[in-house]
Enzyme design. Structure first.
Site, PDB file in Angstrom:
ATOM      1  CG  MET B   1       1.615  -0.225  -4.451  1.00  0.00           C
ATOM      2  SD  MET B   1       1.938   0.589  -2.771  1.00  0.00           S
ATOM      3  CE  MET B   1       3.910   0.122  -2.677  1.00  0.00           C
ATOM      4  CB  CYS B   2       1.690  -2.348  -9.912  1.00  0.00           C
ATOM      5  SG  CYS B   2       2.138  -4.102  -9.949  1.00  0.00           S
ATOM      6  N   GLY B   3       3.390   0.471  -9.762  1.00  0.00           N
ATOM      7  CA  GLY B   3       3.147   1.697 -10.292  1.00  0.00           C
ATOM      8  C   GLY B   3       2.998   1.771 -11.817  1.00  0.00           C
ATOM      9  NE  ARG B  32       1.693   2.800  -6.867  1.00  0.00           N
ATOM     10  CZ  ARG B  32       0.691   3.100  -5.959  1.00  0.00           C
ATOM     11  NH1 ARG B  32       0.859   3.809  -4.979  1.00  0.00           N
ATOM     12  NH2 ARG B  32      -0.448   1.946  -6.048  1.00  0.00           N
TER      13      ARG B  32
END
Lengths: 246, 245
Positions: B1-3, B32
Protein backbone atom coordinates in the site's frame (compact mmCIF):
# COMPACT_ATOMS: atom_id res chain seq x y z
CA UNK A 1 -24.13 -2.76 23.28
CA UNK A 2 -23.88 0.27 25.51
CA UNK A 3 -22.30 2.45 22.84
CA UNK A 4 -25.38 2.48 20.65
CA UNK A 5 -26.99 5.86 20.35
CA UNK A 6 -30.75 6.01 20.40
CA UNK A 7 -33.03 6.69 17.51
CA UNK A 8 -33.78 10.31 16.79
CA UNK A 9 -36.91 11.34 15.00
CA UNK A 10 -36.11 13.36 11.91
CA UNK A 11 -39.01 15.67 10.95
CA UNK A 12 -37.34 16.45 7.61
CA UNK A 13 -37.22 12.85 6.52
CA UNK A 14 -39.38 12.15 3.47
CA UNK A 15 -40.93 9.14 5.14
CA UNK A 16 -40.83 10.37 8.68
CA UNK A 17 -43.98 8.48 9.58
CA UNK A 18 -42.04 5.39 10.52
CA UNK A 19 -38.62 6.93 11.09
CA UNK A 20 -39.22 6.94 14.83
CA UNK A 21 -38.17 3.30 14.57
CA UNK A 22 -34.89 4.23 12.91
CA UNK A 23 -31.77 3.37 14.85
CA UNK A 24 -28.86 5.79 14.57
CA UNK A 25 -25.24 4.70 14.89
CA UNK A 26 -22.59 7.38 15.22
CA UNK A 27 -19.16 6.50 13.84
CA UNK A 28 -17.69 9.47 15.66
CA UNK A 29 -18.08 7.47 18.87
CA UNK A 30 -18.33 3.85 17.65
CA UNK A 31 -15.90 1.69 15.74
CA UNK A 32 -16.75 0.30 12.31
CA UNK A 33 -16.69 -3.20 13.78
CA UNK A 34 -19.24 -2.29 16.46
CA UNK A 35 -21.54 -0.60 13.97
CA UNK A 36 -21.39 -3.55 11.57
CA UNK A 37 -22.11 -6.02 14.37
CA UNK A 38 -25.06 -3.92 15.51
CA UNK A 39 -26.42 -3.70 11.95
CA UNK A 40 -26.16 -7.47 11.54
CA UNK A 41 -28.12 -7.93 14.77
CA UNK A 42 -31.10 -5.89 13.55
CA UNK A 43 -34.28 -7.81 12.64
CA UNK A 44 -35.71 -7.82 9.13
CA UNK A 45 -37.68 -4.67 8.42
CA UNK A 46 -35.50 -2.48 10.64
CA UNK A 47 -34.17 0.89 9.53
CA UNK A 48 -30.82 2.31 10.53
CA UNK A 49 -28.79 5.39 9.87
CA UNK A 50 -25.00 5.55 10.17
CA UNK A 51 -23.78 9.08 10.77
CA UNK A 52 -20.26 10.57 10.57
CA UNK A 53 -18.93 7.89 8.22
CA UNK A 54 -16.09 10.20 7.13
CA UNK A 55 -15.00 7.89 4.32
CA UNK A 56 -14.35 4.88 6.55
CA UNK A 57 -13.93 1.49 4.88
CA UNK A 58 -16.07 -1.66 5.15
CA UNK A 59 -19.28 0.03 6.27
CA UNK A 60 -22.47 -2.08 6.33
CA UNK A 61 -20.72 -5.15 4.96
CA UNK A 62 -21.99 -8.69 5.32
CA UNK A 63 -25.61 -7.82 6.09
CA UNK A 64 -27.95 -10.78 5.71
CA UNK A 65 -31.41 -9.51 6.65
CA UNK A 66 -33.85 -7.25 4.82
CA UNK A 67 -32.98 -4.03 6.62
CA UNK A 68 -32.54 -0.51 5.27
CA UNK A 69 -29.34 1.33 6.09
CA UNK A 70 -28.52 4.92 5.23
CA UNK A 71 -24.88 5.96 5.35
CA UNK A 72 -25.11 9.70 5.95
CA UNK A 73 -21.97 10.89 4.15
CA UNK A 74 -18.96 9.65 2.18
CA UNK A 75 -18.09 5.96 2.46
CA UNK A 76 -14.72 4.32 1.90
CA UNK A 77 -13.92 0.95 0.35
CA UNK A 78 -16.34 -2.01 0.02
CA UNK A 79 -19.44 -0.29 1.40
CA UNK A 80 -22.40 -2.69 1.40
CA UNK A 81 -20.20 -5.52 0.18
CA UNK A 82 -21.07 -9.21 0.68
CA UNK A 83 -24.65 -8.22 1.48
CA UNK A 84 -27.83 -10.22 1.04
CA UNK A 85 -31.39 -8.87 1.21
CA UNK A 86 -30.43 -5.50 2.71
CA UNK A 87 -30.79 -2.07 1.09
CA UNK A 88 -27.83 0.21 1.71
CA UNK A 89 -27.98 3.84 0.69
CA UNK A 90 -24.85 6.00 0.67
CA UNK A 91 -25.57 9.70 0.85
CA UNK A 92 -22.26 10.75 -0.68
CA UNK A 93 -19.42 9.29 -2.74
CA UNK A 94 -18.09 5.77 -2.25
CA UNK A 95 -14.59 4.35 -2.53
CA UNK A 96 -13.30 1.19 -4.23
CA UNK A 97 -15.46 -1.91 -4.47
CA UNK A 98 -18.90 -0.58 -3.55
CA UNK A 99 -21.24 -3.57 -3.32
CA UNK A 100 -18.37 -5.98 -3.90
CA UNK A 101 -19.57 -9.59 -3.97
CA UNK A 102 -23.16 -8.52 -3.36
CA UNK A 103 -25.53 -11.52 -3.21
CA UNK A 104 -28.92 -9.76 -3.22
CA UNK A 105 -30.51 -6.51 -2.09
CA UNK A 106 -29.48 -3.04 -3.21
CA UNK A 107 -26.55 -0.70 -2.70
CA UNK A 108 -27.19 2.83 -3.91
CA UNK A 109 -24.53 5.58 -4.07
CA UNK A 110 -25.90 9.11 -4.26
CA UNK A 111 -22.65 10.40 -5.69
CA UNK A 112 -19.62 9.09 -7.56
CA UNK A 113 -18.10 5.67 -7.01
CA UNK A 114 -14.41 4.91 -7.24
CA UNK A 115 -12.88 1.82 -8.84
CA UNK A 116 -14.37 -1.67 -9.16
CA UNK A 117 -17.99 -0.87 -8.33
CA UNK A 118 -20.04 -4.09 -7.93
CA UNK A 119 -16.94 -6.24 -8.39
CA UNK A 120 -17.85 -9.94 -8.45
CA UNK A 121 -21.46 -9.21 -7.45
CA UNK A 122 -23.45 -12.46 -7.67
CA UNK A 123 -26.88 -10.86 -7.40
CA UNK A 124 -28.71 -7.75 -6.29
CA UNK A 125 -28.44 -4.25 -7.70
CA UNK A 126 -25.72 -1.64 -7.33
CA UNK A 127 -26.77 1.86 -8.38
CA UNK A 128 -24.30 4.73 -8.81
CA UNK A 129 -26.07 8.03 -9.32
CA UNK A 130 -22.87 9.80 -10.40
CA UNK A 131 -19.89 8.47 -12.36
CA UNK A 132 -18.00 5.25 -11.65
CA UNK A 133 -14.27 5.12 -12.34
CA UNK A 134 -12.05 2.29 -13.56
CA UNK A 135 -13.12 -1.37 -13.75
CA UNK A 136 -16.78 -0.93 -12.82
CA UNK A 137 -18.47 -4.33 -12.85
CA UNK A 138 -15.19 -6.24 -12.96
CA UNK A 139 -15.79 -10.00 -12.80
CA UNK A 140 -19.53 -9.49 -12.37
CA UNK A 141 -21.12 -12.86 -11.59
CA UNK A 142 -24.84 -12.28 -12.04
CA UNK A 143 -25.64 -9.03 -10.27
CA UNK A 144 -26.86 -5.85 -11.91
CA UNK A 145 -24.95 -2.54 -11.99
CA UNK A 146 -26.53 0.73 -13.07
CA UNK A 147 -24.39 3.87 -13.40
CA UNK A 148 -26.22 7.09 -14.19
CA UNK A 149 -23.12 8.88 -15.44
CA UNK A 150 -19.90 7.76 -17.11
CA UNK A 151 -17.73 4.74 -16.41
CA UNK A 152 -13.93 4.70 -16.72
CA UNK A 153 -11.69 2.28 -18.57
CA UNK A 154 -12.00 -1.51 -18.33
CA UNK A 155 -15.67 -1.57 -17.35
CA UNK A 156 -16.96 -5.18 -17.12
CA UNK A 157 -13.46 -6.67 -17.37
CA UNK A 158 -13.86 -10.48 -17.22
CA UNK A 159 -17.55 -10.13 -16.31
CA UNK A 160 -19.15 -13.57 -16.30
CA UNK A 161 -22.89 -12.97 -15.87
CA UNK A 162 -25.27 -10.16 -15.08
CA UNK A 163 -26.19 -6.80 -16.58
CA UNK A 164 -24.54 -3.39 -16.62
CA UNK A 165 -26.31 -0.21 -17.65
CA UNK A 166 -24.24 2.92 -18.28
CA UNK A 167 -26.36 6.06 -18.50
CA UNK A 168 -23.47 8.16 -19.80
CA UNK A 169 -20.30 7.32 -21.72
CA UNK A 170 -18.08 4.26 -21.34
CA UNK A 171 -14.28 4.54 -21.27
CA UNK A 172 -11.75 2.58 -23.29
CA UNK A 173 -11.50 -1.21 -23.26
CA UNK A 174 -15.17 -1.73 -22.44
CA UNK A 175 -15.95 -5.39 -21.83
CA UNK A 176 -12.40 -6.64 -22.16
CA UNK A 177 -12.25 -10.45 -21.92
CA UNK A 178 -15.99 -10.53 -21.34
CA UNK A 179 -17.81 -13.81 -20.68
CA UNK A 180 -21.63 -13.80 -20.57
CA UNK A 181 -22.45 -10.49 -18.88
CA UNK A 182 -24.16 -7.90 -21.10
CA UNK A 183 -23.49 -4.17 -21.12
CA UNK A 184 -25.83 -1.42 -22.31
CA UNK A 185 -24.45 2.06 -22.89
CA UNK A 186 -26.72 5.06 -23.44
CA UNK A 187 -23.88 7.42 -24.37
CA UNK A 188 -20.68 7.00 -26.31
CA UNK A 189 -18.38 3.98 -26.20
CA UNK A 190 -14.79 5.19 -26.36
CA UNK A 191 -13.44 1.78 -27.22
CA UNK A 192 -14.11 -1.93 -26.92
CA UNK A 193 -11.83 -4.36 -25.13
CA UNK A 194 -10.55 -7.62 -26.53
CA UNK A 195 -13.37 -10.00 -27.54
CA UNK A 196 -16.13 -7.46 -26.85
CA UNK A 197 -18.43 -6.52 -29.69
CA UNK A 198 -21.50 -4.38 -30.37
CA UNK A 199 -24.63 -6.45 -31.05
CA UNK A 200 -28.13 -5.68 -32.29
CA UNK A 201 -30.67 -4.67 -29.71
CA UNK A 202 -33.56 -7.16 -29.31
CA UNK A 203 -36.95 -6.66 -27.68
CA UNK A 204 -35.66 -8.63 -24.71
CA UNK A 205 -32.77 -6.17 -24.39
CA UNK A 206 -35.13 -3.19 -24.45
CA UNK A 207 -37.25 -4.81 -21.74
CA UNK A 208 -34.18 -5.55 -19.62
CA UNK A 209 -32.92 -1.97 -19.94
CA UNK A 210 -36.36 -0.55 -19.17
CA UNK A 211 -36.62 -2.68 -16.02
CA UNK A 212 -33.10 -1.87 -14.86
CA UNK A 213 -33.50 1.87 -15.49
CA UNK A 214 -36.79 1.80 -13.58
CA UNK A 215 -35.27 -0.09 -10.65
CA UNK A 216 -32.34 2.32 -10.61
CA UNK A 217 -34.62 5.36 -10.85
CA UNK A 218 -33.00 6.61 -14.07
CA UNK A 219 -35.29 8.70 -16.25
CA UNK A 220 -32.59 9.86 -18.67
CA UNK A 221 -32.07 6.50 -20.41
CA UNK A 222 -34.08 5.65 -23.52
CA UNK A 223 -34.23 1.81 -23.54
CA UNK A 224 -34.59 1.77 -27.33
CA UNK A 225 -31.52 3.87 -27.80
CA UNK A 226 -28.65 2.09 -26.09
CA UNK A 227 -25.65 0.17 -27.40
CA UNK A 228 -25.54 -3.50 -26.48
CA UNK A 229 -22.03 -4.85 -25.90
CA UNK A 230 -21.48 -8.57 -25.36
CA UNK A 231 -18.79 -11.18 -25.80
CA UNK A 232 -17.75 -12.38 -29.26
CA UNK A 233 -16.87 -15.64 -27.45
CA UNK A 234 -13.71 -16.09 -29.46
CA UNK A 235 -11.42 -15.77 -26.46
CA UNK A 236 -12.75 -18.28 -24.00
CA UNK A 237 -13.67 -21.10 -26.37
CA UNK A 238 -10.71 -23.32 -27.10
CA UNK A 239 -9.86 -23.13 -30.77
CA UNK A 240 -9.16 -26.57 -32.24
CA UNK A 241 -6.89 -24.94 -34.78
CA UNK A 242 -4.52 -24.32 -31.91
CA UNK A 243 -4.23 -27.98 -30.91
CA UNK A 244 -0.85 -28.15 -32.52
CA UNK A 245 0.45 -25.60 -30.09
CA UNK A 246 -0.06 -28.08 -27.26
CA UNK B 1 0.00 0.00 0.00
CA UNK B 2 1.31 3.49 0.98
CA UNK B 3 -0.60 6.73 1.26
CA UNK B 4 0.26 9.89 -0.62
CA UNK B 5 -1.01 13.43 -0.54
CA UNK B 6 -0.10 16.64 -2.31
CA UNK B 7 -1.34 20.17 -1.90
CA UNK B 8 -0.73 23.14 -4.20
CA UNK B 9 -2.02 26.53 -3.11
CA UNK B 10 -3.30 28.83 -5.83
CA UNK B 11 -4.35 31.41 -3.26
CA UNK B 12 -1.18 32.34 -1.41
CA UNK B 13 -3.27 33.88 1.38
CA UNK B 14 -3.65 30.28 2.62
CA UNK B 15 0.13 30.01 3.19
CA UNK B 16 -0.25 30.12 6.98
CA UNK B 17 -2.81 27.29 6.84
CA UNK B 18 -0.89 24.90 4.61
CA UNK B 19 0.55 22.96 7.55
CA UNK B 20 -2.81 22.30 9.16
CA UNK B 21 -4.35 21.34 5.80
CA UNK B 22 -1.55 18.87 5.11
CA UNK B 23 -1.80 17.47 8.65
CA UNK B 24 -5.44 16.53 8.01
CA UNK B 25 -4.51 14.96 4.69
CA UNK B 26 -1.68 12.96 6.27
CA UNK B 27 -4.09 11.73 8.95
CA UNK B 28 -6.46 10.54 6.21
CA UNK B 29 -3.80 8.34 4.62
CA UNK B 30 -2.07 7.25 7.84
CA UNK B 31 -3.70 3.78 7.85
CA UNK B 32 -2.25 3.13 4.40
CA UNK B 33 1.31 3.50 5.61
CA UNK B 34 1.92 2.88 9.29
CA UNK B 35 5.66 2.27 9.21
CA UNK B 36 7.04 5.68 8.29
CA UNK B 37 6.13 9.11 7.03
CA UNK B 38 7.57 12.17 5.39
CA UNK B 39 6.73 15.64 4.11
CA UNK B 40 8.24 18.16 1.73
CA UNK B 41 7.13 21.78 1.98
CA UNK B 42 7.95 24.45 -0.56
CA UNK B 43 7.90 27.94 0.90
CA UNK B 44 9.27 31.17 -0.58
CA UNK B 45 12.11 30.80 1.95
CA UNK B 46 13.12 27.41 0.53
CA UNK B 47 12.34 23.72 0.70
CA UNK B 48 11.90 21.79 3.96
CA UNK B 49 11.94 17.99 3.92
CA UNK B 50 11.37 15.86 7.01
CA UNK B 51 10.96 12.10 7.17
CA UNK B 52 11.22 9.41 9.78
CA UNK B 53 10.18 5.89 10.69
CA UNK B 54 7.27 5.24 13.04
CA UNK B 55 3.66 6.27 13.38
CA UNK B 56 2.73 9.03 10.89
CA UNK B 57 0.56 10.91 13.38
CA UNK B 58 3.29 10.96 16.01
CA UNK B 59 5.67 12.16 13.28
CA UNK B 60 3.31 15.02 12.39
CA UNK B 61 3.17 16.07 16.06
CA UNK B 62 6.94 15.78 16.46
CA UNK B 63 7.73 18.13 13.58
CA UNK B 64 4.78 20.45 14.34
CA UNK B 65 3.47 19.89 10.82
CA UNK B 66 0.27 21.81 11.59
CA UNK B 67 2.31 24.92 12.34
CA UNK B 68 4.29 24.92 9.08
CA UNK B 69 3.76 27.52 6.38
CA UNK B 70 4.20 26.99 2.67
CA UNK B 71 2.72 27.17 -0.81
CA UNK B 72 3.05 23.54 -1.90
CA UNK B 73 3.56 20.26 -0.09
CA UNK B 74 3.83 16.50 -0.46
CA UNK B 75 3.16 13.95 2.26
CA UNK B 76 3.72 10.21 2.32
CA UNK B 77 2.89 7.35 4.66
CA UNK B 78 4.80 4.18 3.89
CA UNK B 79 4.00 0.49 4.07
CA UNK B 80 7.28 -0.86 2.84
CA UNK B 81 7.12 -3.67 0.30
CA UNK B 82 10.33 -3.22 -1.57
CA UNK B 83 13.22 -1.97 0.58
CA UNK B 84 14.16 -1.43 4.23
CA UNK B 85 12.25 0.67 6.73
CA UNK B 86 14.75 3.41 7.53
CA UNK B 87 14.60 7.21 7.48
CA UNK B 88 16.65 7.19 4.28
CA UNK B 89 14.09 4.94 2.57
CA UNK B 90 11.15 7.21 3.46
CA UNK B 91 9.51 9.43 0.91
CA UNK B 92 9.51 12.18 -0.29
CA UNK B 93 12.63 11.60 -2.34
CA UNK B 94 14.47 14.77 -3.24
CA UNK B 95 16.73 15.23 -6.24
CA UNK B 96 18.64 18.24 -7.46
CA UNK B 97 17.62 19.46 -10.90
CA UNK B 98 20.15 22.16 -11.69
CA UNK B 99 22.47 21.14 -14.54
CA UNK B 100 26.16 21.15 -13.77
CA UNK B 101 28.41 23.78 -15.35
CA UNK B 102 29.59 21.29 -17.96
CA UNK B 103 26.02 20.43 -18.92
CA UNK B 104 26.03 16.97 -17.36
CA UNK B 105 22.96 15.88 -15.38
CA UNK B 106 22.45 17.13 -11.85
CA UNK B 107 24.55 15.45 -9.18
CA UNK B 108 22.93 13.07 -6.72
CA UNK B 109 21.63 14.13 -3.33
CA UNK B 110 23.70 15.09 -0.37
CA UNK B 111 23.90 18.69 -1.38
CA UNK B 112 22.07 21.26 0.71
CA UNK B 113 18.54 22.08 -0.36
CA UNK B 114 18.43 25.29 -2.33
CA UNK B 115 14.75 25.24 -3.25
CA UNK B 116 15.28 24.18 -6.87
CA UNK B 117 14.97 20.46 -6.14
CA UNK B 118 12.31 18.07 -7.33
CA UNK B 119 10.37 16.11 -4.69
CA UNK B 120 8.49 12.86 -5.35
CA UNK B 121 6.13 10.57 -3.47
CA UNK B 122 5.09 7.19 -4.85
CA UNK B 123 2.39 4.64 -4.15
CA UNK B 124 3.19 1.41 -5.93
CA UNK B 125 6.32 -0.42 -7.03
CA UNK B 126 8.56 -0.31 -10.07
CA UNK B 127 9.58 -3.59 -11.67
CA UNK B 128 12.52 -2.32 -13.75
CA UNK B 129 14.11 0.16 -11.37
CA UNK B 130 17.39 -1.78 -11.25
CA UNK B 131 17.77 -1.52 -15.03
CA UNK B 132 17.05 2.20 -15.01
CA UNK B 133 19.35 2.68 -12.02
CA UNK B 134 22.22 1.16 -14.00
CA UNK B 135 21.46 3.38 -16.99
CA UNK B 136 21.41 6.45 -14.78
CA UNK B 137 24.68 5.40 -13.13
CA UNK B 138 26.28 5.04 -16.54
CA UNK B 139 25.22 8.64 -17.22
CA UNK B 140 26.77 9.80 -13.95
CA UNK B 141 23.58 9.96 -11.88
CA UNK B 142 23.89 7.93 -8.70
CA UNK B 143 21.38 7.04 -6.02
CA UNK B 144 21.72 7.06 -2.25
CA UNK B 145 19.48 4.08 -1.48
CA UNK B 146 18.30 0.83 -3.07
CA UNK B 147 14.72 2.15 -3.08
CA UNK B 148 12.74 1.95 -6.34
CA UNK B 149 11.01 5.31 -5.88
CA UNK B 150 14.31 7.14 -5.51
CA UNK B 151 15.19 5.99 -9.03
CA UNK B 152 12.09 7.77 -10.35
CA UNK B 153 13.06 10.98 -8.56
CA UNK B 154 16.63 10.83 -9.94
CA UNK B 155 15.32 10.02 -13.40
CA UNK B 156 12.93 12.98 -13.43
CA UNK B 157 15.57 15.33 -12.06
CA UNK B 158 18.01 14.19 -14.71
CA UNK B 159 15.41 14.78 -17.41
CA UNK B 160 14.71 18.27 -16.09
CA UNK B 161 18.45 18.92 -15.98
CA UNK B 162 18.66 17.81 -19.60
CA UNK B 163 16.04 20.33 -20.64
CA UNK B 164 12.69 18.50 -20.46
CA UNK B 165 9.86 20.36 -18.78
CA UNK B 166 8.13 18.48 -15.96
CA UNK B 167 5.18 17.29 -18.07
CA UNK B 168 7.51 15.93 -20.75
CA UNK B 169 9.71 14.25 -18.14
CA UNK B 170 6.67 12.55 -16.57
CA UNK B 171 5.41 11.35 -19.95
CA UNK B 172 8.86 9.92 -20.60
CA UNK B 173 8.76 8.24 -17.18
CA UNK B 174 5.45 6.51 -17.93
CA UNK B 175 6.95 5.12 -21.13
CA UNK B 176 10.17 4.01 -19.41
CA UNK B 177 9.18 2.70 -15.99
CA UNK B 178 7.33 -0.58 -15.69
CA UNK B 179 5.14 -1.28 -12.70
CA UNK B 180 2.44 0.20 -10.52
CA UNK B 181 2.54 3.83 -9.67
CA UNK B 182 0.64 6.85 -8.64
CA UNK B 183 3.19 9.66 -8.37
CA UNK B 184 2.89 13.17 -7.00
CA UNK B 185 5.76 15.50 -7.81
CA UNK B 186 6.59 19.05 -6.75
CA UNK B 187 9.20 21.54 -7.89
CA UNK B 188 9.86 25.16 -6.92
CA UNK B 189 6.87 26.24 -9.00
CA UNK B 190 4.88 23.15 -10.05
CA UNK B 191 2.74 20.29 -8.79
CA UNK B 192 2.08 17.21 -10.92
CA UNK B 193 0.31 13.86 -10.72
CA UNK B 194 0.59 10.82 -12.98
CA UNK B 195 -0.61 7.20 -12.81
CA UNK B 196 0.40 3.95 -14.48
CA UNK B 197 -1.47 2.76 -17.62
CA UNK B 198 -4.04 0.65 -15.76
CA UNK B 199 -4.53 2.93 -12.78
CA UNK B 200 -3.50 0.24 -10.38
CA UNK B 201 -3.10 2.53 -7.38
CA UNK B 202 -5.75 4.96 -6.17
CA UNK B 203 -5.71 8.71 -6.76
CA UNK B 204 -8.30 11.41 -6.21
CA UNK B 205 -7.88 15.07 -7.09
CA UNK B 206 -9.96 17.91 -5.67
CA UNK B 207 -9.63 21.41 -7.07
CA UNK B 208 -11.01 24.80 -6.07
CA UNK B 209 -10.07 28.35 -7.03
CA UNK B 210 -7.83 28.39 -3.96
CA UNK B 211 -6.05 25.03 -4.01
CA UNK B 212 -5.61 21.69 -5.69
CA UNK B 213 -5.17 18.55 -3.62
CA UNK B 214 -4.32 14.99 -4.57
CA UNK B 215 -4.81 12.11 -2.14
CA UNK B 216 -4.92 8.31 -2.13
CA UNK B 217 -8.34 8.20 -0.49
CA UNK B 218 -11.32 10.53 -0.34
CA UNK B 219 -11.32 10.63 3.44
CA UNK B 220 -8.00 12.51 3.32
CA UNK B 221 -9.81 15.43 1.67
CA UNK B 222 -12.32 15.84 4.49
CA UNK B 223 -11.57 18.99 6.41
CA UNK B 224 -10.09 20.94 3.51
CA UNK B 225 -11.72 24.40 3.35
CA UNK B 226 -14.25 24.66 0.54
CA UNK B 227 -14.30 20.92 -0.26
CA UNK B 228 -18.08 21.00 -0.74
CA UNK B 229 -17.60 23.27 -3.77
CA UNK B 230 -14.49 21.53 -5.12
CA UNK B 231 -14.29 19.70 -8.43
CA UNK B 232 -13.43 16.13 -7.42
CA UNK B 233 -12.22 13.59 -9.96
CA UNK B 234 -9.95 10.60 -10.41
CA UNK B 235 -7.03 11.27 -12.73
CA UNK B 236 -7.01 9.18 -15.92
CA UNK B 237 -4.24 6.60 -16.25
CA UNK B 238 -1.09 7.79 -18.07
CA UNK B 239 -2.31 11.37 -18.27
CA UNK B 240 -0.07 14.04 -16.76
CA UNK B 241 -1.88 16.55 -14.56
CA UNK B 242 0.16 19.65 -13.81
CA UNK B 243 -0.39 22.93 -12.03
CA UNK B 244 2.19 25.71 -12.02
CA UNK B 245 2.22 28.89 -9.98
Amino acid sequence: MGELTTAVHDPDSADSADSADEVVFDLAVMSTRHVNAALRALPAGARAQVVNPAGRHNLAVGLSRAIRVRIAGPAGYYVGGLGAAADVDVDGPAGWGVGENLMSGTVRVRGAASQSAAASAHGGLVVVEGDASLRAGISLKGGRLAVAGDVGRYCAFLAQAGTILVGGDAGEALGDSLYEAVIYVAGRVRGLGTDARVEDLTDADVAAVRALAADAGFDHVDPQNVTRVASARSLYHFDTAQHAAY
Amino acid sequence: MCGIAGLHLKDHALRERLGSMVTGMLRGVAERGPDSAGVAIHDPGGLRVRKDVGDPLAFADRIDLAGQTGLRALAHTRMATESAVTAAHCHPFVAGTAPAADGSPAPPGGMPLDGTELCLVHNGSFANHATIRRRLAAAGVTTETDNDSEVAARYLAARLGAGDDLAAALRRLTATFDGFFTLAVTTADSFAVVRDPIGCKPAIIAETDQWVAMVSEYRALLGLPGLADATVFEPEPEEVYLWAS
